[in-house]
Design a protein around this motif. Structure first.
Motif, PDB file in Angstrom:
ATOM      1  N   ALA A  86       0.869  -1.177   0.000  1.00  0.00           N
ATOM      2  CA  ALA A  86       0.000   0.000   0.000  1.00  0.00           C
ATOM      3  C   ALA A  86       0.907   1.228   0.000  1.00  0.00           C
ATOM      4  O   ALA A  86       1.775   1.369   0.859  1.00  0.00           O
ATOM      5  CB  ALA A  86      -0.901  -0.003   1.225  1.00  0.00           C
ATOM      6  N   VAL A  87       0.715   2.102  -0.979  1.00  0.00           N
ATOM      7  CA  VAL A  87       1.561   3.289  -1.123  1.00  0.00           C
ATOM      8  C   VAL A  87       1.174   4.301  -0.044  1.00  0.00           C
ATOM      9  O   VAL A  87       0.017   4.676   0.086  1.00  0.00           O
ATOM     10  CB  VAL A  87       1.413   3.902  -2.533  1.00  0.00           C
ATOM     11  N   ARG A  88       2.175   4.739   0.711  1.00  0.00           N
ATOM     12  CA  ARG A  88       1.975   5.709   1.789  1.00  0.00           C
ATOM     13  C   ARG A  88       2.501   7.093   1.426  1.00  0.00           C
ATOM     14  O   ARG A  88       2.034   8.094   1.965  1.00  0.00           O
ATOM     15  CB  ARG A  88       2.646   5.232   3.076  1.00  0.00           C
ATOM     16  N   ALA A  89       3.492   7.145   0.519  1.00  0.00           N
ATOM     17  CA  ALA A  89       4.051   8.430   0.093  1.00  0.00           C
ATOM     18  C   ALA A  89       4.684   8.242  -1.280  1.00  0.00           C
ATOM     19  O   ALA A  89       5.128   7.144  -1.631  1.00  0.00           O
ATOM     20  CB  ALA A  89       5.087   8.930   1.097  1.00  0.00           C
ATOM     21  N   VAL A  90       4.708   9.349  -2.048  1.00  0.00           N
ATOM     22  CA  VAL A  90       5.314   9.340  -3.383  1.00  0.00           C
ATOM     23  C   VAL A  90       6.175  10.590  -3.507  1.00  0.00           C
ATOM     24  O   VAL A  90       5.803  11.666  -3.050  1.00  0.00           O
ATOM     25  CB  VAL A  90       4.230   9.357  -4.494  1.00  0.00           C
ATOM     26  N   ALA A  91       7.345  10.433  -4.136  1.00  0.00           N
ATOM     27  CA  ALA A  91       8.206  11.572  -4.460  1.00  0.00           C
ATOM     28  C   ALA A  91       8.647  11.405  -5.907  1.00  0.00           C
ATOM     29  O   ALA A  91       8.737  10.279  -6.411  1.00  0.00           O
ATOM     30  CB  ALA A  91       9.410  11.622  -3.533  1.00  0.00           C
ATOM     31  N   ARG A  92       8.934  12.515  -6.585  1.00  0.00           N
ATOM     32  CA  ARG A  92       9.220  12.442  -8.018  1.00  0.00           C
ATOM     33  C   ARG A  92      10.272  13.464  -8.427  1.00  0.00           C
ATOM     34  O   ARG A  92      10.322  14.572  -7.895  1.00  0.00           O
ATOM     35  CB  ARG A  92       7.918  12.700  -8.773  1.00  0.00           C
ATOM     36  N   ASN A  93      11.135  13.063  -9.377  1.00  0.00           N
ATOM     37  CA  ASN A  93      12.102  13.943 -10.033  1.00  0.00           C
ATOM     38  C   ASN A  93      11.915  13.817 -11.539  1.00  0.00           C
ATOM     39  O   ASN A  93      11.349  12.845 -12.026  1.00  0.00           O
ATOM     40  CB  ASN A  93      13.543  13.548  -9.677  1.00  0.00           C
TER      41      ASN A  93
END
Length: 167
Positions: free
Chosen positions: A144-151
């Protein structure tokens, strides 16, 4: 053609699968069972809906990351960029890690779950483990995805049994 002239099903399967192209990721974990990680190309989204988005990861049962993820109950999927083949090789155990520690190959920071996120990854999906099932040689894990970060950047791809880049 008789069946003895046909390649075994496993060889034919692996040859055909080499034509599929996938993103290259490193899947990492940290917690009471320790820090571990592995290069993985078998990942996919499962659903964006429900209580939380979900991701699927397949890890070989002999990796140190699989039992660590099961014990720590968390993992981070770090999607690598086209210029990150070296870190992919380190986490795939193709290249010895600098100083003997895989995690010294990049700059990692703890995500919400405590799993290490590669700061320079194209994307980081921080997950809690929802389920794990052993199928053949692999653990099929749902998180289960709890956080997302992106570049920004172009992804590192894997196909035809080697790293590839978009052209």
């Amino acid at each position: 053609m008789t069946s003895s002239q046909q390649p075994p099903l496993r060889d034919a399967f692996l040859d055909a699968m080499s034509g599929l192209v996938s993103s290259v990721t490193i899947v990492t974990t940290d917690g009471d069972a320790g820090r571990a990680g592995a290069t993985v190309s078998a990942i996919t989204s499962v659903s964006a809906d429900g209580d939380a988005p979900t991701m699927l990861v397949c890890l070989h049962h002999e990796t140190s990351a699989a039992p660590a993820i099961m014990a720590n109950k968390c993992f981070c999927i770090n999607v690598l960029s086209a210029d990150q083949t070296e870190i992919a090789n380190v986490f795939a155990s193709r290249t010895p890690p600098p100083g003997g520690d895989k995690f010294s190959a990049g700059i990692f920071e703890p995500m919400q779950t405590g799993a290490p996120g590669l700061k320079s990854a194209l994307a980081r999906f921080d997950c809690t483990l929802v389920s794990d099932e052993r199928i053949g040689t692999h653990h099929v894990m749902i998180g289960a995805v709890r956080a997302v970060a992106r570049n920004d950047g172009a992804p590192l791809l894997y196909g035809k049994r080697d790293y590839q880049a978009l052209k």
